[in-house]
Design an enzyme around this catalytic site. Structure first.
Site, PDB file in Angstrom:
ATOM      1  CB  THR A 257      -0.866  -0.043   1.275  1.00 19.72           C
ATOM      2  OG1 THR A 257      -1.806  -1.087   1.106  1.00 19.72           O
ATOM      3  CG2 THR A 257      -1.582   1.249   1.570  1.00 19.72           C
TER       4      THR A 257
ATOM      5  NE  ARG B 254      -9.143  -6.974   3.638  1.00 14.56           N
ATOM      6  CZ  ARG B 254      -8.127  -6.126   3.656  1.00 14.56           C
ATOM      7  NH1 ARG B 254      -7.843  -5.428   2.605  1.00 14.56           N
ATOM      8  NH2 ARG B 254      -7.381  -5.997   4.728  1.00 14.56           N
TER       9      ARG B 254
ATOM     10  N   GLY C 128     -10.038  -3.002   3.389  1.00 13.70           N
ATOM     11  CA  GLY C 128      -9.096  -2.918   4.507  1.00 13.70           C
ATOM     12  C   GLY C 128      -9.200  -1.582   5.237  1.00 13.70           C
ATOM     13  CG  ASP C 129      -5.673  -0.305   7.223  1.00 14.82           C
ATOM     14  OD1 ASP C 129      -5.514  -1.162   6.329  1.00 14.82           O
ATOM     15  OD2 ASP C 129      -4.750   0.433   7.609  1.00 14.82           O
TER      16      ASP C 129
ATOM     17  CB  THR D  84       1.277   0.294   5.095  1.00 12.92           C
ATOM     18  OG1 THR D  84       1.412  -0.959   4.404  1.00 12.92           O
ATOM     19  CG2 THR D  84       2.596   0.624   5.774  1.00 12.92           C
ATOM     20  N   GLY D  85      -0.346  -2.159   6.544  1.00 11.61           N
ATOM     21  CA  GLY D  85      -0.215  -3.390   7.318  1.00 11.61           C
ATOM     22  C   GLY D  85      -1.463  -4.226   7.200  1.00 11.61           C
TER      23      GLY D  85
ATOM     24  N   GLY E 175      -4.824  -4.972   7.484  1.00  8.87           N
ATOM     25  CA  GLY E 175      -5.910  -4.015   7.655  1.00  8.87           C
ATOM     26  C   GLY E 175      -6.885  -4.323   8.774  1.00  8.87           C
TER      27      GLY E 175
HETATM   28  N1  ASP Z   1      -3.578  -2.112   4.866  1.00  7.51           N
HETATM   29  C1  ASP Z   1      -3.843  -2.674   3.574  1.00  7.51           C
HETATM   30  C2  ASP Z   1      -5.092  -3.513   3.626  1.00  7.51           C
HETATM   31  O1  ASP Z   1      -5.299  -4.211   4.614  1.00  7.51           O
HETATM   32  C3  ASP Z   1      -2.737  -3.531   3.065  1.00  7.51           C
HETATM   33  C4  ASP Z   1      -1.404  -2.863   2.999  1.00  7.51           C
HETATM   34  O2  ASP Z   1      -1.085  -2.016   3.833  1.00  7.51           O
HETATM   35  O3  ASP Z   1      -0.639  -3.207   2.080  1.00  7.51           O
HETATM   36  O4  ASP Z   1      -5.831  -3.506   2.669  1.00  7.51           O
END
Ligand code: ASP
Length: 316
Positions: A182, A210, A212-213, A233-234, A236
């Site tokens: 991300t 789905r 994410g965050d 990022t992480g 989610g």
């Molecule tokens: N946070 C993002 C998600 O869960 C993924 C990412 O940070 O790469 O969609």
């Protein structure tokens, strides 16, 4: 002069030097520097923090290496569905989109939602219809395709697993080798206004629509001139449950923590306890910045009016 600054990320996760070729590493560093330069140029010319974060994100979305815009990961159905959000810490106005397809720069659509709709969060077909109405640039599926993301998805598509990002390896390695691609940016401009933006393709093999965050205001993206601008990022799901970005703001507003202290608390304690692997970048309205992650690495960069310019991938 009011100090100004820009911080970007290109995802966090199990990013290890031994898995990287010198060419790939160079390409990632160049991609980060290009985005940093584009966003910083806006700030240097006296432009707004929102325009600066948007400019940086557009460069990262157009870069095939990152999981946002062009180069986004594939869903269970083998298509690319993207999420993005932007928030202006001065007006505390925000715009977000989720599950959109074929929009060249999702961050432009999120900005359009912020500036030219009565809403904050649009999803799916409705968001795409809004993009068409506003004349936002669309591209065919092939534009977003990358062999690397496709192979990654092929290794997973017959399973119920989903993955947080890129790897060239097989399924077993894929599950233990979590990476997040991300992209995000936060900025503090010459007027002392701050902004945050995040854009993503989400997770490989994601299904059931789905989200994410990243596009969720307060979870993956948040900005408030009184406290901070944050992009995460992480993984989610735990970031949503932790309301991670807003939590940093609360620690600053109600407990008087500094940006760095508040980010450490959320990323290194709260998220770790929730199995929330990843990281975040932040700035406050004085141009102080921080980049914190609990994973092996995070693609990241920072440039400010004090003359600092950093780009890094691994822990040290
Ligand atoms: N946070 C993002 C998600 O869960 C993924 C990412 O940070 O790469 O969609």
């Amino acid at each position: 002069m009011q100090p100004f600054s820009l911080v970007i990320h290109g995802g966090a996760g199990t990013i290890l030097k031994e898995d990287m070729t010198p060419e790939l590493e160079k390409a990632y560093l160049q991609g980060l520097q290009d985005a940093l330069d584009a966003g910083y140029a806006v700030l240097e010319e006296g432009g707004s923090a929102t325009n600066a974060v948007k400019a940086a994100i557009v460069i990262l979305e157009d870069n095939l290496l990152f999981n946002a815009g062009r180069g986004s990961v594939f869903t269970k159905k083998g298509v690319q569905e993207m999420d993005a959000a932007i928030m202006d810490g001065h007006s505390m106005n925000a715009g977000a989109v989720a599950g959109i397809r074929n929009v060249r720069n999702p961050i432009e659509l999120a900005t359009e939602v912020m500036n030219n709709s009565n809403h904050v969060f649009l999803s799916g077909k409705g968001a795409n219809d809004f993009a068409i109405k506003q004349g936002i640039k669309l591209e065919p599926d092939e534009f977003f395709f990358s062999q690397f993301r496709y192979d990654q998805w092929k290794a997973m598509r017959d399973s119920d697993n989903y993955s947080l990002d890129h790897t060239h390896q097989g399924l077993e390695e894929l599950m233990k080798d979590k990476k997040f691609g991300t992209v995000g940016a936060v900025a503090c401009d010459q007027q002392g206004n701050i902004a945050a933006a995040t854009s993503t393709g989400g997770m490989t093999n994601k299904k059931y629509g789905r989200i994410g965050d990243s596009p969720v205001i307060g979870a993956g993206t948040y900005a408030n001139n009184k406290t901070c601008a944050i992009s995460c990022t992480g993984h989610g799901e735990p970031f949503i449950c932790a309301v991670a970005a807003h939590d940093v703001s609360c620690l600053m507003e109600y407990k008087g923590l500094s940006l760095q202290e508040a980010m450490n608390e959320v990323v290194m304690k709260k998220l770790v306890a929730m199995d929330g692997e990843g990281g975040m970048i932040g700035t406050d309205a004085h141009g102080n910045t921080a980049m914190v992650f609990n994973s092996a690495g995070m693609y990241r960069g920072m440039k400010n009016s004090a003359g600092e310019n950093q780009i890094a991938i691994y822990k040290d």
